[in-house]
Design a protein around this motif. Sequence first.
Motif, PDB file in Angstrom:
ATOM      1  N   PHE A 119       0.829  -1.202   0.000  1.00  0.00           N
ATOM      2  CA  PHE A 119       0.000   0.000   0.000  1.00  0.00           C
ATOM      3  C   PHE A 119       0.868   1.257   0.000  1.00  0.00           C
ATOM      4  N   ASP A 120       2.144   1.111   0.318  1.00  0.00           N
ATOM      5  CA  ASP A 120       3.066   2.249   0.388  1.00  0.00           C
ATOM      6  C   ASP A 120       3.808   2.497  -0.924  1.00  0.00           C
ATOM      7  N   GLU A 121       3.645   1.618  -1.886  1.00  0.00           N
ATOM      8  CA  GLU A 121       4.329   1.744  -3.180  1.00  0.00           C
ATOM      9  C   GLU A 121       3.279   1.882  -4.277  1.00  0.00           C
ATOM     10  N   SER A 122       3.741   2.190  -5.477  1.00  0.00           N
ATOM     11  CA  SER A 122       2.820   2.268  -6.610  1.00  0.00           C
ATOM     12  C   SER A 122       3.376   1.530  -7.833  1.00  0.00           C
ATOM     13  N   SER A 123       4.417   0.714  -7.613  1.00  0.00           N
ATOM     14  CA  SER A 123       4.967  -0.045  -8.730  1.00  0.00           C
ATOM     15  C   SER A 123       5.793  -1.226  -8.222  1.00  0.00           C
ATOM     16  N   PHE A 124       6.035  -2.167  -9.123  1.00  0.00           N
ATOM     17  CA  PHE A 124       6.976  -3.256  -8.883  1.00  0.00           C
ATOM     18  C   PHE A 124       7.651  -3.562 -10.214  1.00  0.00           C
ATOM     19  N   THR A 125       8.776  -4.261 -10.154  1.00  0.00           N
ATOM     20  CA  THR A 125       9.530  -4.550 -11.377  1.00  0.00           C
ATOM     21  C   THR A 125       9.702  -6.047 -11.584  1.00  0.00           C
ATOM     22  N   VAL A 126       9.852  -6.404 -12.848  1.00  0.00           N
ATOM     23  CA  VAL A 126      10.189  -7.768 -13.262  1.00  0.00           C
ATOM     24  C   VAL A 126      11.525  -7.666 -13.980  1.00  0.00           C
ATOM     25  N   THR A 127      12.483  -8.488 -13.565  1.00  0.00           N
ATOM     26  CA  THR A 127      13.821  -8.455 -14.145  1.00  0.00           C
ATOM     27  C   THR A 127      13.920  -9.432 -15.303  1.00  0.00           C
ATOM     28  N   VAL A 128      14.491  -8.944 -16.405  1.00  0.00           N
ATOM     29  CA  VAL A 128      14.777  -9.764 -17.586  1.00  0.00           C
ATOM     30  C   VAL A 128      16.296  -9.821 -17.713  1.00  0.00           C
ATOM     31  N   GLY A 150      26.551  -3.041 -21.894  1.00  0.00           N
ATOM     32  CA  GLY A 150      27.285  -3.523 -20.719  1.00  0.00           C
ATOM     33  C   GLY A 150      26.412  -4.070 -19.610  1.00  0.00           C
ATOM     34  N   GLU A 151      25.098  -3.982 -19.745  1.00  0.00           N
ATOM     35  CA  GLU A 151      24.185  -4.448 -18.695  1.00  0.00           C
ATOM     36  C   GLU A 151      23.625  -5.829 -19.036  1.00  0.00           C
ATOM     37  N   SER A 152      23.520  -6.678 -18.019  1.00  0.00           N
ATOM     38  CA  SER A 152      22.979  -8.020 -18.223  1.00  0.00           C
ATOM     39  C   SER A 152      21.516  -8.127 -17.775  1.00  0.00           C
ATOM     40  N   THR A 153      20.963  -7.071 -17.185  1.00  0.00           N
ATOM     41  CA  THR A 153      19.562  -7.083 -16.758  1.00  0.00           C
ATOM     42  C   THR A 153      18.844  -5.827 -17.230  1.00  0.00           C
ATOM     43  N   ALA A 154      17.547  -5.981 -17.415  1.00  0.00           N
ATOM     44  CA  ALA A 154      16.668  -4.854 -17.733  1.00  0.00           C
ATOM     45  C   ALA A 154      15.407  -5.032 -16.895  1.00  0.00           C
ATOM     46  N   LYS A 155      14.739  -3.944 -16.601  1.00  0.00           N
ATOM     47  CA  LYS A 155      13.566  -3.988 -15.731  1.00  0.00           C
ATOM     48  C   LYS A 155      12.303  -3.615 -16.500  1.00  0.00           C
ATOM     49  N   LEU A 156      11.260  -4.409 -16.301  1.00  0.00           N
ATOM     50  CA  LEU A 156       9.931  -4.082 -16.786  1.00  0.00           C
ATOM     51  C   LEU A 156       9.143  -3.602 -15.575  1.00  0.00           C
ATOM     52  N   VAL A 157       8.630  -2.403 -15.640  1.00  0.00           N
ATOM     53  CA  VAL A 157       7.931  -1.804 -14.499  1.00  0.00           C
ATOM     54  C   VAL A 157       6.418  -1.956 -14.684  1.00  0.00           C
ATOM     55  N   PHE A 158       5.748  -2.376 -13.630  1.00  0.00           N
ATOM     56  CA  PHE A 158       4.291  -2.415 -13.564  1.00  0.00           C
ATOM     57  C   PHE A 158       3.861  -1.382 -12.528  1.00  0.00           C
ATOM     58  N   THR A 159       2.941  -0.509 -12.890  1.00  0.00           N
ATOM     59  CA  THR A 159       2.435   0.487 -11.943  1.00  0.00           C
ATOM     60  C   THR A 159       1.016   0.104 -11.507  1.00  0.00           C
ATOM     61  N   TYR A 160       0.612   0.654 -10.372  1.00  0.00           N
ATOM     62  CA  TYR A 160      -0.740   0.437  -9.855  1.00  0.00           C
ATOM     63  C   TYR A 160      -1.086   1.548  -8.880  1.00  0.00           C
ATOM     64  N   ASN A 161      -2.371   1.717  -8.656  1.00  0.00           N
ATOM     65  CA  ASN A 161      -2.852   2.671  -7.669  1.00  0.00           C
ATOM     66  C   ASN A 161      -3.025   1.906  -6.351  1.00  0.00           C
ATOM     67  N   PRO A 162      -2.288   2.279  -5.303  1.00  0.00           N
ATOM     68  CA  PRO A 162      -2.392   1.541  -4.033  1.00  0.00           C
ATOM     69  C   PRO A 162      -3.817   1.490  -3.468  1.00  0.00           C
ATOM     70  N   ALA A 163      -4.637   2.484  -3.797  1.00  0.00           N
ATOM     71  CA  ALA A 163      -6.019   2.494  -3.307  1.00  0.00           C
ATOM     72  C   ALA A 163      -6.847   1.368  -3.936  1.00  0.00           C
ATOM     73  N   ASP A 164      -6.400   0.837  -5.082  1.00  0.00           N
ATOM     74  CA  ASP A 164      -7.126  -0.241  -5.758  1.00  0.00           C
ATOM     75  C   ASP A 164      -6.746  -1.632  -5.250  1.00  0.00           C
ATOM     76  N   VAL A 165      -5.725  -1.726  -4.435  1.00  0.00           N
ATOM     77  CA  VAL A 165      -5.265  -3.022  -3.930  1.00  0.00           C
ATOM     78  C   VAL A 165      -6.261  -3.545  -2.901  1.00  0.00           C
ATOM     79  N   GLU A 166      -6.652  -4.811  -3.062  1.00  0.00           N
ATOM     80  CA  GLU A 166      -7.574  -5.450  -2.123  1.00  0.00           C
ATOM     81  C   GLU A 166      -6.870  -6.638  -1.467  1.00  0.00           C
ATOM     82  N   TYR A 167      -7.074  -6.781  -0.168  1.00  0.00           N
ATOM     83  CA  TYR A 167      -6.508  -7.928   0.527  1.00  0.00           C
ATOM     84  C   TYR A 167      -7.058  -9.227  -0.077  1.00  0.00           C
TER      85      TYR A 167
END
Length: 151
Positions: A53-62, A97-114
């Motif tokens: 609820f304190d964040e608005s995104s998470f990442t997936v590493t490729v 030179g980088e071996s990883t890249a990030k895919l970001v997913f955003t969301y509205n914390p108010a929409d999160v349901e337990y």
Amino acid sequence: MNKIFKSAFVALLAVLGLTLTACVNKYEYDGALAEGSKVYFSKDLDATVEVSFDESSFTVTVNRTDTQGELTVPLTITMSDGSIFTPQGQSVTFADGESTAKLVFTYNPADVEYGHYDDITVTINDESLTSNYGAASYAFKAGKTEWKLMD
């Protein structure tokens, strides 16, 4: 009869001698090498992404094997109907030179349901970039556990 036993004994010794000389105490394995820029999802990625609820995104590493040059990789992203998560693009770009890249997913914390999780699958959309040595697709659930912490 004695000749048969002698012949069988000699044959047995020959087989035993070949077997003993073929045994190796140490085998060196350098690992499999993928040629070119092979892109994959790590086997260590979690099957469930817990959002906050304190964040608005998470990442997936490729990941990729060859780090030379910039590389943009197209992705196919499928999600549950009505998902609260939004991918930021349909591709990831690896910097030189980088071996990883990030895919970001955003969301509205108010929409999160337990207790509610959305199914998400991210797939590398270019077969020439995939490898038999890593996953070309990553399926996971994103959401918030139904358990509430009590103070």
